[in-house]
Design a protein around this motif. Structure first.
Motif, PDB file in Angstrom:
ATOM      1  N   GLY A 130       1.643  -1.331   0.674  1.00  0.00           N
ATOM      2  CA  GLY A 130       0.821  -0.878  -0.443  1.00  0.00           C
ATOM      3  C   GLY A 130       1.579  -0.822  -1.754  1.00  0.00           C
ATOM      4  N   ASP A 190       2.876   3.901  -6.092  1.00  0.00           N
ATOM      5  CA  ASP A 190       2.296   5.226  -6.355  1.00  0.00           C
ATOM      6  C   ASP A 190       1.885   5.934  -5.072  1.00  0.00           C
ATOM      7  N   LYS A 191       1.639   5.178  -4.031  1.00  0.00           N
ATOM      8  CA  LYS A 191       1.265   5.750  -2.735  1.00  0.00           C
ATOM      9  C   LYS A 191       2.358   6.656  -2.196  1.00  0.00           C
ATOM     10  N   TYR A 192       3.599   6.424  -2.630  1.00  0.00           N
ATOM     11  CA  TYR A 192       4.741   7.170  -2.098  1.00  0.00           C
ATOM     12  C   TYR A 192       5.296   8.206  -3.074  1.00  0.00           C
ATOM     13  N   GLN A 241       1.285   1.892  -9.850  1.00  0.00           N
ATOM     14  CA  GLN A 241       0.131   1.284  -9.186  1.00  0.00           C
ATOM     15  C   GLN A 241       0.215  -0.238  -9.158  1.00  0.00           C
TER      16      GLN A 241
END
Length: 240
Positions: free
Chosen positions: A4, A7-9, A54
């Motif tokens: 992904g 920003d997911k982390y 992102q």
């Protein structure tokens, strides 16, 4: 990309427990290398204009890939200066000169600013733009404790922070190129000077004076009179 976007982390409650500082550091360098390719290695320079977590995708080995070139512009000149109308980018990552030409010319340095803002978010694990300031006891802690930095990782966090602060200098002329950023990653922390403190009001005033002087020196008599009247009106508004 299997893992992904970045920003997911970094915005998770405990982002450093998942990625770890070493991996985060490698990701930061990988993004800088990608920007260097866009700015200096392509046949035509590319300015991305929307560098943010992102838009950084991670492959199975967490190698970063810069994505979403919807706002990108090609730069056909050797000087990397761009002529454009209107601002483009994401709030919190837009360089000052992209918003207002008062601060200087739009160039590859505009991407460097966005990269610096992202670097600081990677260290802090939180968004730099937040309409509501949190007033928890955690935010009153000293040093890098808020950023989940242990003693063995303190050097990495400090280096990323210092580089990030150099990248977000208000005037593009004061920022390093992305090539210089990569050189900074190769240096020891003690070899890097601290960036100067930013005085936004003073810089804006100085830039306005410079622009006024340039305009007055290149204008015709009529144009100088009109420009002088505009400055007087601005001064009256400021007083009011």
């Amino acid at each position: 990309m299997p893992n992904g976007s970045l920003d997911k982390y970094i915005y998770l409650e405990n982002p450093k427990e998942i990625l770890g500082w070493d991996k985060l550091y490698r990701i930061a360098i990988g993004i800088a290398r990608g920007l260097e390719y866009l700015h200096h290695s392509c046949n035509t320079r590319i300015v991305h204009f929307d560098i943010k977590p992102q838009n950084i995708l991670l492959d199975k080995d967490f190698c970063p890939k810069i994505a979403d070139f919807g706002l990108a512009k090609l730069c056909h000149t050797k000087e990397s200066k761009l002529s454009m109308t209107g601002a483009r980018g994401t709030i919190g990552f837009i360089a000052p000169e992209v918003h207002s030409r008062t601060f200087g010319v739009v160039s590859t340095k505009s991407d460097v600013y966005s990269y610096g803002m992202m670097l600081l978010e990677m260290v802090g694990g939180r968004k730099n733009v937040n309409s509501v300031a949190q007033k928890s006891s955690e935010n009153r802690d000293d040093g890098l404790q808020v950023c989940e930095v242990s003693s063995e990782n303190e050097g990495i966090a400090k280096k990323m922070s210092v580089i990030g602060l150099w990248c977000i200098q208000i005037l593009p002329t004061h920022r390093p190129t992305i090539t210089k950023v990569l050189e900074m990653f190769e240096r020891g922390l003690d070899e890097m000077g601290m960036p100067p403190r930013q005085n936004f009001g003073q810089i804006l005033e100085d830039q306005s004076c410079n622009l006024s002087a340039e305009s007055m020196s290149t204008s015709s008599g009529t144009e100088r009179h009109v420009f002088s009247e505009m400055l007087k009106m601005k001064e009256m508004d400021d007083v009011n």
